[in-house]
Design an enzyme around this catalytic site. Structure first.
Site, PDB file in Angstrom:
ATOM      1  N   ASP A  29       0.757  -1.050  -0.035  1.00 23.61           N
ATOM      2  CA  ASP A  29      -0.042   0.065   0.034  1.00 23.61           C
ATOM      3  C   ASP A  29       0.893   1.213  -0.055  1.00 23.61           C
ATOM      4  O   ASP A  29       0.269   2.293  -0.191  1.00 23.61           O
ATOM      5  CB  ASP A  29      -1.143  -0.093   1.119  1.00 23.61           C
ATOM      6  CG  ASP A  29      -0.517  -0.130   2.612  1.00 23.61           C
ATOM      7  OD1 ASP A  29       0.808  -0.121   2.584  1.00 23.61           O
ATOM      8  OD2 ASP A  29      -1.234   0.247   3.694  1.00 23.61           O
ATOM      9  N   SER A  30       2.399   0.991  -0.099  1.00 24.69           N
ATOM     10  CA  SER A  30       3.043   2.378  -0.032  1.00 24.69           C
ATOM     11  C   SER A  30       2.818   2.933  -1.318  1.00 24.69           C
ATOM     12  O   SER A  30       3.323   3.970  -1.828  1.00 24.69           O
ATOM     13  CB  SER A  30       4.590   1.651  -0.246  1.00 24.69           C
ATOM     14  OG  SER A  30       4.827   0.582  -1.109  1.00 24.69           O
ATOM     15  N   GLU A  89       9.390  -3.305  10.512  1.00 22.58           N
ATOM     16  CA  GLU A  89       9.565  -2.129   9.655  1.00 22.58           C
ATOM     17  C   GLU A  89      10.249  -1.444  10.989  1.00 22.58           C
ATOM     18  O   GLU A  89       9.453  -1.067  11.909  1.00 22.58           O
ATOM     19  CB  GLU A  89       8.408  -1.652   9.124  1.00 22.58           C
ATOM     20  CG  GLU A  89       8.686  -0.245   8.352  1.00 22.58           C
ATOM     21  CD  GLU A  89       7.742   0.034   7.536  1.00 22.58           C
ATOM     22  OE1 GLU A  89       6.989  -0.626   7.303  1.00 22.58           O
ATOM     23  OE2 GLU A  89       7.892   1.029   6.778  1.00 22.58           O
TER      24      GLU A  89
HETATM   25  O1  KIV Z   1       3.595  -1.001   1.765  1.00 21.23           O
HETATM   26  C1  KIV Z   1       4.777  -1.501   1.524  1.00 21.23           C
HETATM   27  O2  KIV Z   1       5.720  -1.268   0.663  1.00 21.23           O
HETATM   28  C2  KIV Z   1       5.420  -2.316   2.600  1.00 21.23           C
HETATM   29  C3  KIV Z   1       6.777  -2.541   2.850  1.00 21.23           C
HETATM   30  C4  KIV Z   1       7.167  -1.309   3.597  1.00 21.23           C
HETATM   31  C5  KIV Z   1       6.978  -3.724   3.476  1.00 21.23           C
HETATM   32  O3  KIV Z   1       4.558  -2.653   3.579  1.00 21.23           O
END
Ligand code: KIV
Length: 294
Positions: free
Chosen positions: A46-47, A184
């Site tokens: 969701d990044s 994280e």
């Molecule tokens: O949404 C994302 O990219 C993530 C990573 C930081 C693991 O959860």
């Protein structure tokens, strides 16, 4: 064709001390490149809210957005496990909604597993999902969907209480059937201790070398933006490469250096006849026509 990365592959990797690689992917061409490069897991994170959509947080990302991007990544991935993130409010409301939404990511998106944030608070939900045949990866430490509760993007698990809570959350996720956990922005010593105590692998991002694998957000590691988070290593300068290429293209168009004859099809020896036919079609005299009689 290379064998698909499975949960068994990831568990065996941990047991054998082999490091696991996870990278985010959001579209077909980058997923193709990451899969061919040998990444074990492609996460439709969701990044994407921040690095693809340009939002300030991951909170506006919807299930439909994740589904849309998961389909593209799933078409590209031949070996890597395709892991879809569960966006904010897609699993927090009830275990039933979580099962339904995760099921859509597998059935309609083509993912092989899903990831969600939280520990003991979501353990019952994780159990229901796993019992429904949905492989679940956990996510602890800095969980970006709780950014407002944390008051910013801060390192988690620093205090004795927070470190102990992180371990209890990890054990609860393992007990609930999660097959791996992302850690994280957790202090390296805490992440290493958690990793040692779990049977399932930990995948660290900004959490040190003691994790069983590492995760990176693709735009951070390929230098798509001018700056990136401290925990990322820049392996390429793709943003600069794009800017340089587009600037060179604009220059070439303005000076008429592009396109060249090789960049368009040509009629060759048919040229004169075809152009004459075109002129005739709109009633124009061609060079070979007799002048009009007066
Ligand atoms: O949404 C994302 O990219 C993530 C990573 C930081 C693991 O959860």
């Amino acid at each position: 064709m290379a064998k698909r990365v499975t949960i068994r592959f990831l568990l065996d990797a941990k047991a054998n001390g082999e490091r696991i690689t996870l990278v985010t992917a959001y579209d077909y061409p980058t997923a193709l490149a990451c899969d061919e490069a040998g990444a074990d897991v492609l996460l439709i994170g969701d990044s994407l809210g921040m690095v693809v959509q340009g939002q300030d947080t991951t909170l506006p990302v919807t299930l439909e957005h994740i589904l849309y991007h998961t389909r593209m990544v799933a078409r590209a991935a031949k070996r890597a496990m395709v892991l879809a993130d569960m966006p904010f409010l897609s699993y927090q409301v009830s275990p039933e909604e979580a099962v339904r939404n995760a099921g859509r990511l597998l059935a309609e998106g083509g993912a092989q597993a899903v990831k969600l944030e939280g520990g003991r608070a979501v353990a019952t939900t994780v159990r229901r999902m796993v019992d429904s045949g949905i492989p679940v990866m956990g996510h602890l430490g800095l969980t970006p969907q709780s950014v407002h509760a944390f008051g910013g993007y801060r390192v988690q698990g620093r205090t004795r209480e927070a470190a102990a809570a992180l371990l209890l959350d990890s054990l609860a996720l393992e007990e609930a059937g999660a097959f791996a956990i992302v850690l994280e922005l957790v202090p390296a010593e805490v992440a290493e201790e958690v990793s040692k105590r779990l049977r399932i692998p930990t995948i660290g991002i900004g959490s040190g070398e003691g994790c069983d694998g590492q995760a990176q957000v693709l735009p951070d590691m390929i230098g798509l933006y001018e700056s990136g988070p401290r925990h990322a290593r820049r392996y390429a300068e793709v943003g600069k490469a794009i800017r340089d290429a587009v600037a060179a293209y604009c220059g070439d168009v303005r000076t008429m250096a592009f396109p060249g004859p090789e960049n368009a099809p040509s009629l060759g020896s048919e040229s004169a006849e075809v152009l004459a036919a075109m002129r005739q079609a709109v009633g124009e005299a061609t060079q070979n026509d007799e002048p009009d009689q007066v």
